[in-house]
Motif scaffolding. Sequence first.
Motif, mmCIF file in Angstrom:
data_model
loop_
_atom_site.group_PDB
_atom_site.id
_atom_site.type_symbol
_atom_site.label_atom_id
_atom_site.label_comp_id
_atom_site.label_asym_id
_atom_site.label_seq_id
_atom_site.Cartn_x
_atom_site.Cartn_y
_atom_site.Cartn_z
ATOM 1 N N GLU A 13 33.007 -45.179 -79.135
ATOM 2 C CA GLU A 13 33.586 -43.927 -78.624
ATOM 3 C C GLU A 13 34.887 -43.586 -79.355
ATOM 4 O O GLU A 13 35.137 -42.423 -79.685
ATOM 5 N N GLN A 14 35.722 -44.584 -79.607
ATOM 6 C CA GLN A 14 36.973 -44.354 -80.339
ATOM 7 C C GLN A 14 36.687 -43.899 -81.767
ATOM 8 O O GLN A 14 37.380 -43.024 -82.298
ATOM 9 N N ARG A 47 32.428 -30.747 -92.168
ATOM 10 C CA ARG A 47 31.014 -30.840 -91.777
ATOM 11 C C ARG A 47 30.528 -32.281 -91.841
ATOM 12 O O ARG A 47 29.743 -32.732 -91.001
ATOM 13 N N HIS A 48 30.983 -33.019 -92.850
ATOM 14 C CA HIS A 48 30.610 -34.430 -93.038
ATOM 15 C C HIS A 48 30.994 -35.246 -91.798
ATOM 16 O O HIS A 48 30.192 -36.026 -91.284
ATOM 17 N N HIS A 49 32.199 -35.051 -91.299
ATOM 18 C CA HIS A 49 32.636 -35.822 -90.129
ATOM 19 C C HIS A 49 31.927 -35.363 -88.857
ATOM 20 O O HIS A 49 31.634 -36.196 -87.990
ATOM 21 N N ASP A 50 31.620 -34.083 -88.747
ATOM 22 C CA ASP A 50 30.817 -33.612 -87.615
ATOM 23 C C ASP A 50 29.435 -34.264 -87.648
ATOM 24 O O ASP A 50 28.895 -34.668 -86.612
ATOM 25 N N HIS A 51 28.875 -34.379 -88.849
ATOM 26 C CA HIS A 51 27.578 -35.029 -89.034
ATOM 27 C C HIS A 51 27.661 -36.507 -88.640
ATOM 28 O O HIS A 51 26.738 -37.043 -88.003
ATOM 29 N N LEU A 52 28.744 -37.172 -89.003
ATOM 30 C CA LEU A 52 28.907 -38.586 -88.648
ATOM 31 C C LEU A 52 28.945 -38.773 -87.128
ATOM 32 O O LEU A 52 28.404 -39.755 -86.611
ATOM 33 N N VAL A 53 29.566 -37.854 -86.415
ATOM 34 C CA VAL A 53 29.593 -37.932 -84.953
ATOM 35 C C VAL A 53 28.164 -37.867 -84.418
ATOM 36 O O VAL A 53 27.777 -38.650 -83.543
ATOM 37 N N ALA A 54 27.354 -36.962 -84.954
ATOM 38 C CA ALA A 54 25.961 -36.826 -84.514
ATOM 39 C C ALA A 54 25.168 -38.101 -84.825
ATOM 40 O O ALA A 54 24.392 -38.582 -83.982
ATOM 41 N N ILE A 55 25.374 -38.666 -86.007
ATOM 42 C CA ILE A 55 24.689 -39.913 -86.381
ATOM 43 C C ILE A 55 25.098 -41.035 -85.428
ATOM 44 O O ILE A 55 24.265 -41.822 -84.970
ATOM 45 N N MET A 56 26.399 -41.108 -85.123
ATOM 46 C CA MET A 56 26.875 -42.170 -84.237
ATOM 47 C C MET A 56 26.342 -41.985 -82.813
ATOM 48 O O MET A 56 26.068 -42.974 -82.134
ATOM 49 N N GLU A 58 23.389 -40.787 -82.058
ATOM 50 C CA GLU A 58 22.020 -41.301 -82.134
ATOM 51 C C GLU A 58 22.019 -42.826 -82.186
ATOM 52 O O GLU A 58 21.215 -43.484 -81.534
ATOM 53 N N TYR A 59 22.923 -43.385 -82.985
ATOM 54 C CA TYR A 59 23.000 -44.840 -83.122
ATOM 55 C C TYR A 59 23.360 -45.473 -81.777
ATOM 56 O O TYR A 59 22.742 -46.447 -81.360
ATOM 57 N N GLU A 60 24.335 -44.894 -81.107
ATOM 58 C CA GLU A 60 24.747 -45.421 -79.804
ATOM 59 C C GLU A 60 23.578 -45.371 -78.816
ATOM 60 O O GLU A 60 23.364 -46.320 -78.047
ATOM 61 N N ASP A 61 22.824 -44.265 -78.828
ATOM 62 C CA ASP A 61 21.667 -44.132 -77.932
ATOM 63 C C ASP A 61 20.602 -45.184 -78.219
ATOM 64 O O ASP A 61 19.840 -45.552 -77.324
ATOM 65 N N SER A 62 20.546 -45.669 -79.463
ATOM 66 C CA SER A 62 19.527 -46.654 -79.826
ATOM 67 C C SER A 62 19.917 -48.080 -79.432
ATOM 68 O O SER A 62 19.078 -48.974 -79.438
ATOM 69 N N LEU A 63 21.188 -48.297 -79.083
ATOM 70 C CA LEU A 63 21.649 -49.641 -78.735
ATOM 71 C C LEU A 63 21.383 -49.946 -77.267
ATOM 72 O O LEU A 63 21.446 -49.065 -76.418
ATOM 73 N N SER A 64 21.128 -51.200 -76.986
ATOM 74 C CA SER A 64 20.879 -51.608 -75.606
ATOM 75 C C SER A 64 22.182 -51.613 -74.806
ATOM 76 O O SER A 64 23.275 -51.709 -75.367
ATOM 77 N N GLU A 65 22.033 -51.493 -73.484
ATOM 78 C CA GLU A 65 23.203 -51.570 -72.592
ATOM 79 C C GLU A 65 23.914 -52.912 -72.774
ATOM 80 O O GLU A 65 25.131 -52.986 -72.684
ATOM 81 N N HIS A 66 23.129 -53.954 -73.011
ATOM 82 C CA HIS A 66 23.705 -55.292 -73.219
ATOM 83 C C HIS A 66 24.700 -55.281 -74.376
ATOM 84 O O HIS A 66 25.816 -55.790 -74.255
ATOM 85 N N ILE A 67 24.304 -54.671 -75.483
ATOM 86 C CA ILE A 67 25.191 -54.614 -76.646
ATOM 87 C C ILE A 67 26.402 -53.735 -76.339
ATOM 88 O O ILE A 67 27.540 -54.118 -76.588
ATOM 89 N N LEU A 68 26.163 -52.550 -75.787
ATOM 90 C CA LEU A 68 27.250 -51.608 -75.514
ATOM 91 C C LEU A 68 28.271 -52.168 -74.526
ATOM 92 O O LEU A 68 29.457 -51.865 -74.619
ATOM 93 N N ASN A 69 27.821 -52.993 -73.592
ATOM 94 C CA ASN A 69 28.713 -53.514 -72.560
ATOM 95 C C ASN A 69 29.289 -54.889 -72.884
ATOM 96 O O ASN A 69 29.945 -55.493 -72.035
#
Length: 153
Positions: A13-14, A47-56, A58-69
């Motif tokens: 998130e940071q 635009r590049h940094h806006d794109h990176l936010v979108a990629i991140m 998606e990446y965050e959504d692909s991670l398990s709650e176990h990893i995120l927490n």
Amino acid sequence: MTPNVQTAKDVIEQTKAFHKRLGSFYKELSDKVEKERVKLLLDYMSRHHDHLVAIMDEYEDSLSEHILNTWFMYVHKECDLSPFFSAELGPEMTTQEVMKVAIDLDKCLLETYEAMIQNDIPDDVSEAFQGLLDMEKRENIRLAKSALRLETL
């Protein structure tokens, strides 16, 4: 340096907030510069940094709650945000000056991910940060190539 205790989700998130801030920063700077080539580069970087936010996202959504927490502690120096406030950043700046700022700020993110990976954390969490590190490196290469193309226009 004081140890930092936070979850993997906190770091992601940071990092997204950092990219959002950079995107806005480059857009605002683009509105002030006079040189067309520099304006093109700054618009691209925004635009590049806006794109990176979108990629991140998606990446965050692909991670398990176990990893995120997963909680962990690491010691890492604060990112140097002084380029944001440098007097040299103004309407007369060159593409080289813009790229120097971009490289300095991106270096901070790479160091953060590398610090995470160096910790004694579960392999799946380490792999998640290795994925983010690899993504940042790929995006930095894309940015550098695009900047070089703009420089040769």
